[in-house]
Design an enzyme around this catalytic site. Structure first.
Site, short mmCIF file in Angstrom:
data_model
loop_
_atom_site.label_atom_id
_atom_site.label_comp_id
_atom_site.label_asym_id
_atom_site.label_seq_id
_atom_site.Cartn_x
_atom_site.Cartn_y
_atom_site.Cartn_z
N GLU A 43 -7.45 -4.52 -16.86
CA GLU A 43 -7.51 -5.98 -16.79
C GLU A 43 -8.96 -6.47 -16.69
O GLU A 43 -9.75 -5.95 -15.90
CB GLU A 43 -6.73 -6.44 -15.56
CG GLU A 43 -6.66 -7.94 -15.36
CD GLU A 43 -5.97 -8.33 -14.07
OE1 GLU A 43 -5.54 -9.48 -13.96
OE2 GLU A 43 -5.87 -7.47 -13.16
N LYS A 116 -0.63 -14.26 -18.25
CA LYS A 116 -0.11 -13.72 -16.99
C LYS A 116 0.82 -14.73 -16.30
O LYS A 116 0.44 -15.88 -16.07
CB LYS A 116 -1.28 -13.35 -16.08
CG LYS A 116 -0.92 -12.61 -14.80
CD LYS A 116 -2.21 -12.18 -14.13
CE LYS A 116 -1.99 -11.39 -12.85
NZ LYS A 116 -3.28 -10.90 -12.30
N CYS A 153 -1.17 -6.93 -14.25
CA CYS A 153 -1.42 -6.72 -12.83
C CYS A 153 -0.29 -7.22 -11.94
O CYS A 153 0.75 -6.58 -11.86
CB CYS A 153 -2.77 -7.32 -12.44
SG CYS A 153 -3.46 -6.62 -10.91
#
Length: 291
Positions: A43, A116, A153
């Site tokens: 990331e 995300k 993540c």
């Protein structure tokens, strides 16, 4: 048979963007030399993890996909090596900012964008200051070597992410990551927990999973985080097929997507689902609403 070789990479990052890009490229080339066809970078690898503190100057790092140096560089590298690369970047779109990735297919074509979904907010991980919650929804990308489903993540801690991607037809789950020590709880080592959560996703959805984390200690004005690496590839029953410790490097593993798909269909975990009973998942407080 449909074998594919997967790779997880991990590296330390500095404020020398040229060096970060060069190191990431070195790892991609090393993975390719080991036979990897789908290679996951971590990331936000263009810079250190700037989200450890709130600093409005870092909004200047954001770019559109068309203007992102890492997107353009690694889509060209994907084309050169004929590999698939999910590419993480800090995205600006008009007045909005997102933690995003695009997937470069093996001919360099950018196949899709994911923003995300779950945005954390904890000491040392101040992402709500920088990123709006993603508005793309979950999606699966059909690449030359297989259908991949990507989260980013914090997404990886939610079983809903992995199950959604599996229901959409993913054959491999992929999670670029930046996770390490907790500045306000330095005694906490979340690495084993982090791994077990994703091994569970692989096992519950009966598909391989790749997680790539960063390494190294990064120091901001008031905050220090040591990223613990331990990137890994899990098999379709949750076993670790290949992994790294805390050094920069590459881990690879070969899986047969057709064989795994057949095993998944035999097992019945999707046949026997009861979505009409999962109402609490559609609420924040667990109470099914009745009109």
């Amino acid at each position: 048979m449909r074998p594919v070789t997967l790779a997880a990479t991990q590296m330390a990052c500095t404020w020398d963007t040229d060096a970060n890009i060069a190191e990431a490229e070195r790892l991609v080339r090393a993975a390719h030399a080991s036979g990897a066809q789908i290679i996951l970078l971590q990331e936000l690898f263009e810079t250190p993890y700037f989200c450890s503190e709130q600093d409005a100057r870092f909004f200047d790092l954001a770019r559109s996909a068309a203007d992102s140096r890492v997107v353009q560089h690694f889509s060209a590298l994907a084309r050169e090596l004929e590999v698939v690369l999910p590419i993480s970047f800090f995205e600006r779109d008009g007045p909005a900012f997102f933690n995003s990735l695009v997937v470069a297919d093996a001919d360099g074509t950018l196949l899709g964008k994911y923003r995300k979904t779950h945005i954390p907010q904890n000491p040392g991980y101040e992402e709500k200051f920088y990123f709006s919650p993603g508005d793309t929804g979950f999606g699966v990308i059909d690449t030359r070597f297989g259908r991949i489903g990507c989260g980013i993540c914090w997404d990886q801690w939610f079983p809903e992410t992995a199950r959604s991607l599996a229901l959409l037809g993913a054959e491999v789950l992929m999670f670029p990551t930046a996770i390490g020590s907790e500045p306000e709880a330095p005694e906490l080592n979340s690495a084993p927990h982090w791994r077990r959560v994703m091994q569970g996703h692989a096992a519950a959805n009966i598909m391989p999973l790749v997680a790539s984390n960063r390494v190294g200690t990064e120091t901001a004005s008031r905050t220090e985080i040591t990223f613990y690496g331990t990137s890994f590839i899990a098999g379709h029953t949750g076993e670790v097929l290949s992994d790294l410790e805390v050094e920069s490097g590459v881990a690879t593993a070969t899986v047969d997507l057709d064989e795994i798909g057949q095993y998944r269909s035999y097992w019945g975990v999707f046949r026997d689902r009861r979505p009409e009973r999962y109402g609490p998942l559609m609420t924040l407080d667990g109470h099914t609403r009745r009109s």
